[in-house]
Design an enzyme around this catalytic site. Structure first.
Site, PDB file in Angstrom:
ATOM      1  N   GLU A  66       0.801  -1.230   0.000  1.00  0.00           N
ATOM      2  CA  GLU A  66       0.000   0.000   0.000  1.00  0.00           C
ATOM      3  C   GLU A  66       0.834   1.280   0.000  1.00  0.00           C
ATOM      4  O   GLU A  66       0.300   2.384  -0.139  1.00  0.00           O
ATOM      5  CB  GLU A  66      -0.954  -0.007   1.209  1.00  0.00           C
ATOM      6  CG  GLU A  66      -2.075  -1.031   1.106  1.00  0.00           C
ATOM      7  CD  GLU A  66      -1.627  -2.474   1.368  1.00  0.00           C
ATOM      8  OE1 GLU A  66      -2.292  -3.395   0.852  1.00  0.00           O
ATOM      9  OE2 GLU A  66      -0.614  -2.690   2.074  1.00  0.00           O
ATOM     10  N   HIS A  96       5.460 -14.858  -3.253  1.00  0.00           N
ATOM     11  CA  HIS A  96       4.785 -13.614  -2.877  1.00  0.00           C
ATOM     12  C   HIS A  96       5.802 -12.486  -2.675  1.00  0.00           C
ATOM     13  O   HIS A  96       5.592 -11.351  -3.106  1.00  0.00           O
ATOM     14  CB  HIS A  96       3.956 -13.844  -1.611  1.00  0.00           C
ATOM     15  CG  HIS A  96       3.302 -12.624  -1.077  1.00  0.00           C
ATOM     16  ND1 HIS A  96       2.185 -12.059  -1.662  1.00  0.00           N
ATOM     17  CD2 HIS A  96       3.588 -11.853  -0.008  1.00  0.00           C
ATOM     18  CE1 HIS A  96       1.817 -10.998  -0.968  1.00  0.00           C
ATOM     19  NE2 HIS A  96       2.655 -10.843   0.038  1.00  0.00           N
TER      20      HIS A  96
END
Length: 166
Positions: A66, A96
Site C-alpha cells: 500500500e 509472494h
C-alpha cells in the site's frame, strides 16, 4: 544495500539542512516491530537536519504494498516537498515476496516520476527477521535514516535545478 561493507547511517557526503522543507512519511504497519524503528530513524534524522515537527506528515498503511498508493496520495493531497516510504518485506516460502517487492519498487518509481516529487525508498527486503533488525537500528544502521537523508538530498537537488532554470 547494507552489508559488512556499508552502514546505512553513515553518509558519504553531508546531508543538507531540511529547515525549509516538508516531508510526508508513509509507513507500513506490517512488521511493525521493524517499521516503527525505521520511522523513528527517519523522523530523528529529519529533525536533526532542522526539519520542523509540524513539517513532517506521517500516515500509516496496512502493508508495504500500500505504500505506492499512499505515496501518490501524499503527493496529490499535501504540499510536501518529498516523501519517504518505509516498509519491511521478509522472504517467506512462496514467491509472494518477489511479486510484492517488484510491484512496490516499480510503483514508487512511477509515482515519483509522474508527480515530479522525490520519494525515498526506505523498504527493507530481507531474508529473515535478524537481517531486518540489523538494518532497523542494528549493526548495519537504520534504513529509515538513510531514506530520510536521501529524501533531503533529492529535494535539495530538485530545488537547486529549478533555481538554475530561472
Amino acid at each position: 544495500m547494507a552489508s559488512s561493507l556499508k552502514n546505512l547511517s553513515v553518509f558519504e557526503s553531508p546531508v543538507p539542512s531540511a529547515a525549509e522543507y516538508s516531508f510526508g512519511i508513509v509507513v507500513a504497519e506490517w512488521n511493525s516491530k521493524i517499521t516503527s524503528r525505521l520511522l523513528e530513524g527517519a523522523v530523528n534524522l529529519l529533525k536533526a537536519q532542522g526539519c520542523k515537527e509540524e513539517n513532517i506528515k506521517i500516515k500509516h498503511v496496512p502493508g508495504t504494498y500500500e505504500l505506492t498508493l499512499a505515496s501518490q496520495l501524499m503527493c496529490e493531497h499535501t504540499d510536501v516537498d518529498g516523501v519517504i516510504a518505509l516498509g519491511c518485506v521478509i522472504q517467506g516460502e512462496t514467491r509472494h515476496f518477489d511479486f510484492l517487492c517488484s510491484g512496490v519498487t516499480h510503483g514508487i518509481n512511477q509515482v515519483a516520476l509522474e508527480y515530479n516529487t522525490p520519494i525515498a525508498y526506505g523498504i527493507l527486503t530481507v531474508n529473515n527477521m535478524q537481517q531486518a533488525m540489523d538494518r532497523a537500528g542494528g549493526k548495519y544502521g537504520n534504513k529509515g535514516e538513510e531514506a530520510a537523508a536521501t529524501a533531503i538530498k533529492m529535494v535539495a537537488l530538485k530545488i537547486e535545478m529549478e533555481n538554475e532554470e530561472e
